[in-house]
Design a protein around this motif. Structure first.
Motif, mmCIF file in Angstrom:
data_model
loop_
_atom_site.group_PDB
_atom_site.id
_atom_site.type_symbol
_atom_site.label_atom_id
_atom_site.label_comp_id
_atom_site.label_asym_id
_atom_site.label_seq_id
_atom_site.Cartn_x
_atom_site.Cartn_y
_atom_site.Cartn_z
ATOM 1 N N ILE A 1 2.664 7.155 4.262
ATOM 2 C CA ILE A 1 2.036 5.835 4.443
ATOM 3 C C ILE A 1 3.130 4.831 4.814
ATOM 4 O O ILE A 1 2.988 4.048 5.762
ATOM 5 C CB ILE A 1 1.305 5.358 3.165
ATOM 6 N N SER B 1 3.572 -0.216 0.177
ATOM 7 C CA SER B 1 3.747 1.243 0.128
ATOM 8 C C SER B 1 5.073 1.624 -0.547
ATOM 9 O O SER B 1 5.145 2.671 -1.186
ATOM 10 C CB SER B 1 3.561 1.899 1.486
ATOM 11 N N GLY C 1 -5.185 0.141 7.872
ATOM 12 C CA GLY C 1 -5.251 1.357 8.705
ATOM 13 C C GLY C 1 -6.484 1.309 9.597
ATOM 14 O O GLY C 1 -6.409 1.563 10.808
ATOM 15 N N ILE D 1 -2.668 5.998 7.630
ATOM 16 C CA ILE D 1 -2.690 4.967 6.578
ATOM 17 C C ILE D 1 -4.057 4.981 5.886
ATOM 18 O O ILE D 1 -4.171 5.045 4.668
ATOM 19 C CB ILE D 1 -2.386 3.560 7.153
ATOM 20 N N LYS E 1 -5.981 0.444 3.012
ATOM 21 C CA LYS E 1 -6.878 1.275 3.810
ATOM 22 C C LYS E 1 -7.481 0.461 4.949
ATOM 23 O O LYS E 1 -7.585 0.923 6.075
ATOM 24 C CB LYS E 1 -7.973 1.842 2.905
ATOM 25 N N HIS F 1 -4.700 8.611 4.105
ATOM 26 C CA HIS F 1 -3.806 8.811 2.952
ATOM 27 C C HIS F 1 -4.114 7.809 1.834
ATOM 28 O O HIS F 1 -4.081 8.148 0.654
ATOM 29 C CB HIS F 1 -2.340 8.662 3.362
ATOM 30 N N ALA F 2 -4.406 6.547 2.189
ATOM 31 C CA ALA F 2 -4.690 5.527 1.160
ATOM 32 C C ALA F 2 -5.936 5.939 0.373
ATOM 33 O O ALA F 2 -5.987 5.840 -0.852
ATOM 34 C CB ALA F 2 -4.888 4.156 1.795
#
Lengths: 429, 154
Positions: A311, A190, A145, A103, A142, A106-107
């Motif tokens: 995500i 997401s 995550g 998460i 983010k 990737h974010a």
């Protein structure tokens, strides 16, 4: 057509230091080099002589973005020597901490590093002027995550709670439950984000890639599975060295990997999506089908969609794990230290990360080999640039340079990991 | 003033293992002895987006980092007007994907700056991995610490 040299002396929006150089002569691309000048970091050498217990903490230091991947590949490799099988809640927590890393990583890449390419902004700061809500939500995503990694790993960057056999300390059920509301928000966001990503404009570009990822019979892969490819490779992790080789190329401080019987290959979110679509959660599959994003997708620019789907999957999977979690009796599984050679391969956000260790009878590292995903993708990135630049040669230099940088960012390269990379030069003669 | 607003936060930015880039962290460590909870260190172990998420809760944030100005090793720069920092072209040193100045710019764009942000930059020359801090930068630390005391007590 005029000959030209496209040079980017310092590639932006990638982790680490590298440059891109493309030479065009008589209307043909005659040279492509991804120059990796981030200094080599010699991790494999200084692991020698250290105890197996230190390995997850030392290797976590290779990357500030994907330390969990380094910890997971190392503990699985070492556990394979000791014959340790981790199951139940500890195994689930390992998946959960990996969800947090996916998460967060990737974010960062989707919204802050790659989306500006598609929208024509120099960077996320310029993008934030026009898309402030999106950027704020991306930062919140983010952070969620990060929170998972912090709770299970002890801190969000270079976590310290992972050990061979499991964890030093496992979270209470009530602590995990506190993440639920944020994760439900993240899952909803997401879905919205995936729909938005799918509406971006993608350059028309495809290659006949060999996608490589882990594959597990029952789950979307994080920590376990066989190494499979879209062209029929299907091997166990301990056969990795028989099928993949690393080669030194003069212009790069990072080694290039290739398949022994083949050539360049493609690892990362798009490879995982293409090879494991059926293992996604029902919701992730439904959203993929809604936006008509199905395997096999061969357009590397659409990696950003695969990252978005992952995500969503990671949020969904994290919620599942939290709802089913029962506190284990012990935070780790006991084992007896043995000598031997162990192999580990897990799915870092950027693709498969391979570790191999040779230990003596006291568990001291005699030899270590680490192959990060970016090294595995470098040859493919250069291959994409040869083809992509050839097709789009008629673009003005600044636009071609931009698109070539974007093509590199498709792979979310982590040059710091790989040297253990970006500037672009296009030269027309 | 918001109910949960705290008075000040000192942020030391840098990398202990890159010579003069350690200066922000070393100063923050020193100041932590006096101010404890009001000091945060942003090094390779903490991400910047976490910081901009919390710093709009503070009335004053003082950020200390090394800069590469190309002249006057040990020279101390002070910026209170963030647009001047952005215009200065000074590069605060960062091993992160997005640099310190960029994060400050992003926070500004998102309306997440603290009420007052003062940025101190100390000009360095040696940023090699495993390098030592330059004597002129060490001397700048001694000159900067009393200035920071004065800022927070003002």
């Amino acid at each position: 057509m005029k000959d030209k040299l496209i040079k980017v002396d310092y590639l932006a929006r990638v982790e680490g230091e590298g440059a891109l150089y493309i030479k065009v002569k008589n209307g043909y691309v005659v040279d492509v080099k991804l120059r990796i000048f981030e200094p080599p970091r010699f991790f494999e050498a200084f692991l020698r002589g250290r105890s197996f217990m230190e390995v997850p903490d030392i290797t976590a230091r290779i990357c500030g973005i994907c330390p969990i991947a380094y910890q997971m590949s190392s503990v699985h490799a070492i556990e394979s020597i000791f014959g340790v099988k981790v199951s139940g809640p500890i195994r689930e927590l390992r998946r959960l901490i990996y969800c947090g890393e996916w998460i967060e990583s990737h974010a960062l890449h989707v919204f802050m590093l790659h989306a500006p390419d598609f929208l024509g902004y120099e960077d996320v700061i310029q993008m934030a002027k026009d898309y402030p809500d999106l950027v704020k939500k991306a930062l919140r995503l983010k952070k969620i995550g990060n929170e998972i990694v912090k709770l299970i790993g002890g801190r969000e960057v270079h976590p310290v709670n992972v050990r061979v056999g499991g964890f030093y300390k496992t979270p209470r059920k009530s602590e995990l439950k506190k993440l639920e509301d944020d994760l439900k928000w993240a899952r909803d966001f997401s879905i919205e984000a995936v729909r938005w990503i799918a509406s971006l404009e993608f350059p028309d570009f495809e290659q006949d890639y060999e996608f490589v990822a882990l594959s597990h019979p029952n789950e979307y892969p994080f920590n376990e599975g066989r190494i499979v490819s879209s062209k029929g490779l299907d091997v166990s992790v301990n056969e990795y060295d028989n099928h993949f080789v690393e080669e030194h190329v003069a212009h790069s401080n990072a080694l290039h990997s290739r398949i022994v019987q083949g050539g360049a290959y493609f690892v990362g979110p798009l490879a995982r999506f293409n090879l494991n679509f059926d293992k996604l959660s029902a919701l992730s599959k439904e959203v993929s089908l809604e936006i008509d994003f199905k395997p096999i997708c061969r357009n590397p620019f659409k990696s950003i969609i695969a990252r978005g789907i992952e995500i969503l999957y990671a949020c969904d999977e994290a919620l599942r794990i939290i709802s089913e979690y029962e506190e284990p009796d012990s935070p780790y599984v006991d084992f007896i230290v043995k000598s031997g050679i162990g192999y580990g391969c897990t799915e870092a956000p950027r693709g498969i990360l391979y570790h191999r260790y040779k230990l003596d009878e006291k568990g001291i590292v005699l030899d270590a080999k680490i192959v990060p995903p970016t090294s595995q993708n470098l040859k493919m990135m250069e291959s994409d640039l040869w083809k992509f630049a050839s097709v789009y040669l008629n673009l003005p230099d600044d636009e071609l340079t931009w698109k070539c940088e974007q093509a590199v960012r498709n792979y979310d390269p982590c040059i710091s990991c790989a040297t253990h990379f970006l500037k672009v030069h296009i030269e027309r003669e | 003033m918001k109910g949960n607003e705290r008075k000040f936060l000192i942020v030391g930015v840098g990398n202990l293992y890159r010579g003069d880039d350690s200066v922000g962290i070393l100063i923050a460590r020193y100041l932590r002895r006096c101010f404890k909870e009001s000091v945060k260190i942003v090094d390779i172990d903490i991400s910047f987006d976490e910081l901009i998420d919390i710093w709009d809760d503070f009335e004053l944030v003082i950020l200390i980092d090394a800069v590469r100005s190309g002249r006057g090793v040990g020279k101390i720069y002070r910026f209170e007007d963030i647009s001047e920092l952005l215009k200065s072209g000074l590069k605060l040193i960062s091993s992160h994907h997005v640099g310190v100045v960029e994060y400050i710019e992003l926070a500004k764009m998102l309306g997440k700056l603290p009420k007052r942000l003062i940025v101190y930059g100390i000009s360095g020359e040696n940023f090699d991995v495993g390098g030592f801090i330059s004597p002129a930068v060490k001397d700048a630390c001694r000159r900067l610490i009393p200035k920071i005391f004065a800022e927070v007590k003002a």
